[in-house]
Design a protein around this motif. Sequence first.
Motif, PDB file in Angstrom:
ATOM      1  N   THR A 166      31.929 -36.301   1.662  1.00 46.47           N
ATOM      2  CA  THR A 166      31.483 -37.517   0.979  1.00 46.47           C
ATOM      3  C   THR A 166      30.058 -37.951   1.308  1.00 46.47           C
ATOM      4  N   HIS A 167      29.387 -37.260   2.229  1.00 44.87           N
ATOM      5  CA  HIS A 167      28.068 -37.725   2.682  1.00 44.87           C
ATOM      6  C   HIS A 167      27.278 -36.571   3.289  1.00 44.87           C
ATOM      7  N   VAL A 168      25.948 -36.571   3.074  1.00 43.10           N
ATOM      8  CA  VAL A 168      25.084 -35.573   3.700  1.00 43.10           C
ATOM      9  C   VAL A 168      23.841 -36.266   4.259  1.00 43.10           C
ATOM     10  N   ILE A 169      23.412 -35.816   5.447  1.00 43.66           N
ATOM     11  CA  ILE A 169      22.204 -36.327   6.095  1.00 43.66           C
ATOM     12  C   ILE A 169      21.373 -35.119   6.508  1.00 43.66           C
ATOM     13  N   GLY A 170      20.091 -35.124   6.167  1.00 43.53           N
ATOM     14  CA  GLY A 170      19.236 -34.008   6.569  1.00 43.53           C
ATOM     15  C   GLY A 170      17.800 -34.176   6.104  1.00 43.53           C
ATOM     16  N   THR A 171      16.981 -33.189   6.464  1.00 45.21           N
ATOM     17  CA  THR A 171      15.578 -33.167   6.054  1.00 45.21           C
ATOM     18  C   THR A 171      15.278 -31.825   5.412  1.00 45.21           C
ATOM     19  N   LEU A 172      14.297 -31.824   4.532  1.00 46.82           N
ATOM     20  CA  LEU A 172      13.935 -30.637   3.775  1.00 46.82           C
ATOM     21  C   LEU A 172      12.426 -30.446   3.808  1.00 46.82           C
ATOM     22  N   ASP A 173      12.016 -29.192   3.912  1.00 53.86           N
ATOM     23  CA  ASP A 173      10.600 -28.828   3.804  1.00 53.86           C
ATOM     24  C   ASP A 173      10.553 -27.512   3.043  1.00 53.86           C
ATOM     25  N   ALA A 174       9.993 -27.517   1.827  1.00 51.36           N
ATOM     26  CA  ALA A 174       9.991 -26.324   0.984  1.00 51.36           C
ATOM     27  C   ALA A 174       8.598 -26.067   0.413  1.00 51.36           C
ATOM     28  N   HIS A 175       8.295 -24.788   0.200  1.00 49.39           N
ATOM     29  CA  HIS A 175       7.003 -24.368  -0.358  1.00 49.39           C
ATOM     30  C   HIS A 175       7.247 -23.533  -1.604  1.00 49.39           C
ATOM     31  N   PHE A 176       6.366 -23.680  -2.582  1.00 46.69           N
ATOM     32  CA  PHE A 176       6.510 -23.003  -3.862  1.00 46.69           C
ATOM     33  C   PHE A 176       5.294 -22.117  -4.131  1.00 46.69           C
ATOM     34  N   ALA A 177       5.466 -21.155  -5.036  1.00 45.45           N
ATOM     35  CA  ALA A 177       4.429 -20.164  -5.322  1.00 45.45           C
ATOM     36  C   ALA A 177       3.110 -20.784  -5.765  1.00 45.45           C
ATOM     37  N   ASP A 178       3.151 -21.928  -6.433  1.00 44.47           N
ATOM     38  CA  ASP A 178       1.917 -22.565  -6.908  1.00 44.47           C
ATOM     39  C   ASP A 178       1.206 -23.374  -5.825  1.00 44.47           C
ATOM     40  N   GLY A 179       1.738 -23.344  -4.592  1.00 45.52           N
ATOM     41  CA  GLY A 179       1.120 -24.072  -3.486  1.00 45.52           C
ATOM     42  C   GLY A 179       1.706 -25.452  -3.240  1.00 45.52           C
ATOM     43  N   THR A 180       2.610 -25.888  -4.083  1.00 43.62           N
ATOM     44  CA  THR A 180       3.228 -27.197  -3.907  1.00 43.62           C
ATOM     45  C   THR A 180       4.168 -27.183  -2.704  1.00 43.62           C
ATOM     46  N   ARG A 181       4.141 -28.254  -1.946  1.00 39.98           N
ATOM     47  CA  ARG A 181       5.047 -28.434  -0.811  1.00 39.98           C
ATOM     48  C   ARG A 181       5.895 -29.662  -1.087  1.00 39.98           C
ATOM     49  N   VAL A 182       7.202 -29.551  -0.849  1.00 35.57           N
ATOM     50  CA  VAL A 182       8.115 -30.674  -1.044  1.00 35.57           C
ATOM     51  C   VAL A 182       8.785 -30.992   0.285  1.00 35.57           C
ATOM     52  N   GLU A 183       8.749 -32.259   0.651  1.00 29.55           N
ATOM     53  CA  GLU A 183       9.447 -32.750   1.835  1.00 29.55           C
ATOM     54  C   GLU A 183      10.463 -33.789   1.358  1.00 29.55           C
ATOM     55  N   ALA A 184      11.625 -33.832   1.991  1.00 31.52           N
ATOM     56  CA  ALA A 184      12.625 -34.829   1.616  1.00 31.52           C
ATOM     57  C   ALA A 184      13.382 -35.306   2.844  1.00 31.52           C
ATOM     58  N   GLU A 185      13.812 -36.535   2.764  1.00 35.27           N
ATOM     59  CA  GLU A 185      14.642 -37.170   3.794  1.00 35.27           C
ATOM     60  C   GLU A 185      15.931 -37.591   3.090  1.00 35.27           C
ATOM     61  N   LEU A 186      17.055 -36.977   3.453  1.00 39.54           N
ATOM     62  CA  LEU A 186      18.320 -37.214   2.761  1.00 39.54           C
ATOM     63  C   LEU A 186      19.313 -37.947   3.655  1.00 39.54           C
ATOM     64  N   ASP A 187      19.966 -38.943   3.095  1.00 40.24           N
ATOM     65  CA  ASP A 187      21.052 -39.672   3.745  1.00 40.24           C
ATOM     66  C   ASP A 187      21.837 -40.310   2.604  1.00 40.24           C
ATOM     67  N   THR A 188      22.634 -39.504   1.918  1.00 35.15           N
ATOM     68  CA  THR A 188      23.207 -39.947   0.658  1.00 35.15           C
ATOM     69  C   THR A 188      24.700 -39.652   0.563  1.00 35.15           C
ATOM     70  N   ASP A 189      25.384 -40.499  -0.179  1.00 35.39           N
ATOM     71  CA  ASP A 189      26.799 -40.280  -0.463  1.00 35.39           C
ATOM     72  C   ASP A 189      26.931 -39.185  -1.504  1.00 35.39           C
ATOM     73  N   LEU A 190      28.058 -38.457  -1.434  1.00 35.95           N
ATOM     74  CA  LEU A 190      28.351 -37.388  -2.394  1.00 35.95           C
ATOM     75  C   LEU A 190      29.528 -37.826  -3.263  1.00 35.95           C
ATOM     76  N   ALA A 191      29.350 -37.725  -4.571  1.00 33.84           N
ATOM     77  CA  ALA A 191      30.423 -38.048  -5.509  1.00 33.84           C
ATOM     78  C   ALA A 191      31.070 -36.750  -5.979  1.00 33.84           C
ATOM     79  N   LYS A 192      32.231 -36.865  -6.578  1.00 32.50           N
ATOM     80  CA  LYS A 192      32.849 -35.711  -7.227  1.00 32.50           C
ATOM     81  C   LYS A 192      32.291 -35.633  -8.637  1.00 32.50           C
ATOM     82  N   PRO A 193      31.957 -34.417  -9.106  1.00 36.29           N
ATOM     83  CA  PRO A 193      31.355 -34.310 -10.454  1.00 36.29           C
ATOM     84  C   PRO A 193      32.351 -34.662 -11.552  1.00 36.29           C
TER      85      PRO A 193
END
Length: 127
Positions: free
Chosen positions: A100-127
């Motif tokens: 029902t919940h996930v907490i974490g951090t993300l750091d990702a890099h893409f071929a075009d040079g874009t970098r994405v950082e994220a801070e996650l602390d969110t509830d999970l619903a059923k689809p």
Amino acid sequence: MTRAPLLGGVLLGGCFFAATPHKNEAVAHAGRAHWRARVTAATFDGKLVEIALGPRISIEIASCYAHAQQKVGDHDHVRIRLDGHDATSGELDITDCLTTHVIGTLDAHFADGTRVEAELDTDLAKP
């Protein structure tokens, strides 16, 4: 003379910290530009955790468990996408993951040079 470099360092440091993500947010850095996206959907269907950050960023976690350090391309099969393109490298550090919940951090890099950082602390619903 010594004050000018110090002041410049403080100003640059302030700009850097202004572009870091807040809770349930991602920040994408593309050259000098950056933009933000909030978590818009987060689901767990019993097998796969899917998180959307605005219309452009998606995260798929095939194996979500506490204290996981998942790298793009490793055995955990984490998938990070920006505008439909997979990250070329990156890491998802999961602090905690329940059905029902996930907490974490993300750091990702893409071929075009874009970098994405994220801070996650969110509830999970059923689809």
